[in-house]
Design an enzyme around this catalytic site. Sequence first.
Site: not given
Ligand code: HSE
Length: 442
Positions: A39-40, A124, A151, A153, A209, A220, A224, A321
């Site tokens: 995706t990214v 991260k 961190v 996005g 994730e 997650d 961060k 995203g």
């Molecule tokens: N899975 C992470 C979130 C992706 O939902 O924030 C972005 O770091």
Amino acid sequence: MAIMTWDAQTDEPAKRPQGRAFADARVAHCKVALLGFGTVGQSVAELLCLQSHSHLRLTHIFNRQVKRKQASWVPSYVRWTEDIDEVLASDVDVVIEVVGGVDPAGSWVRRALESGKSVVTANKHLIAKHGTELLEVARQNGQKLEFGASVAGGVPVLCGLEHGLSGERLFRLAGVLNGTCNYILSNMESRGLSFADALAKAQELGYAEADPSDDVHGVDAACKLAILARVGFGADVHPDKIHRRSIEGVEAIDFRYAKKLGATIRQTSLAEVRGNDLLAAVQPAVVPHSSPLAHAKDNQNALLATGVHGGETLFAGRGAGGGPTSVAVVSDVVSISRKRVPPANSEASSLKTYSVNHNFEFPYYLRLTLRKVGDSAGVTRILSKHGIEVRSVLQRPRGAKAKSPLILLVEPCRALELEAALQEMVKQGCLPQEPLSLPLLS
Ligand code: HSE
């Protein structure tokens, strides 16, 4: 084939605008390899191939089973490969790592730095666990390691703390740092979605994730928070030391009671320096509507950084995203391409070790399902024994069935005192179901 991108307003997939020219390979100054085409990675490739970044040239895309991934919209001068050695032996200036996970991504990042390439990563887990040593490898090799996308996005929190607030002495960070949890909680509240449906939608939108339990259980966000504590406080903290509680126990009824309190529920990440202690926790909390953290909806993130001199500074925007994250990645590449100078000194030597705990003091919202109505007296007695005073009862069990929950607000108490009291209630058989306790943020 239609090229998919993300609409910044709706965050729904949208068709790529027609007629935008791809970068001209001949005018490039900085050669870039991309590891990972998920995706990214796909969003990053799109940004790099647009004319607006014509001084950057995407030369390699690495992915496992690369044939499966090849996209016709990628210019023909880009080489597709599943051979990491080919990328590392090439003359690229910057390697972008958006594969994720600690292994093997970590060894590829290390090898890229050792072979004289700068690295930009959104990873991260890797930075929270091995950032110190990898920054040292970068320093030794005269390269840069940037991780702004790891961190929040697209929200530039790390460069905001590192540069914009470098003159401040920060002592508290309070944030909504996980887009998936925020999507789940805000859509349970606003659209009445079930937890499972909201999670499925967050996965479909590319926020979650690979293992979404990392989002839901706070892994997650803890990574961060560890990175933020490092950049904001100069604290050396491993994410596993950060106390975590899942959002899984939050139900529709809790939003109704939060609303009565003029509040909502968010997954919060809190860190505070007190002397040699670092208090840190990732947990669902009751957040008043007046707090900027309550305003984060869907995949948005927010961070309130509090310092001794300037007070509170707010960072907010889309935290998960392809679109927002790729902007952060490409911004780091642009920054490296502008000033390709080695960092002056080792970051590791300036970090401080703290004793990490989660013993914050807050008033709490408690939802207790009692075995029988008469147990409410026992509950109050146990709370009082642990020095915890009941502020108000939001729902009286009188006339209610034993299954109806008892909703209490208690006066500020330490997390460890409350945990001990709840454990005692469970031990004495008052609570047939797991209790829910949410701190009430001010
Ligand atoms: N899975 C992470 C979130 C992706 O939902 O924030 C972005 O770091």
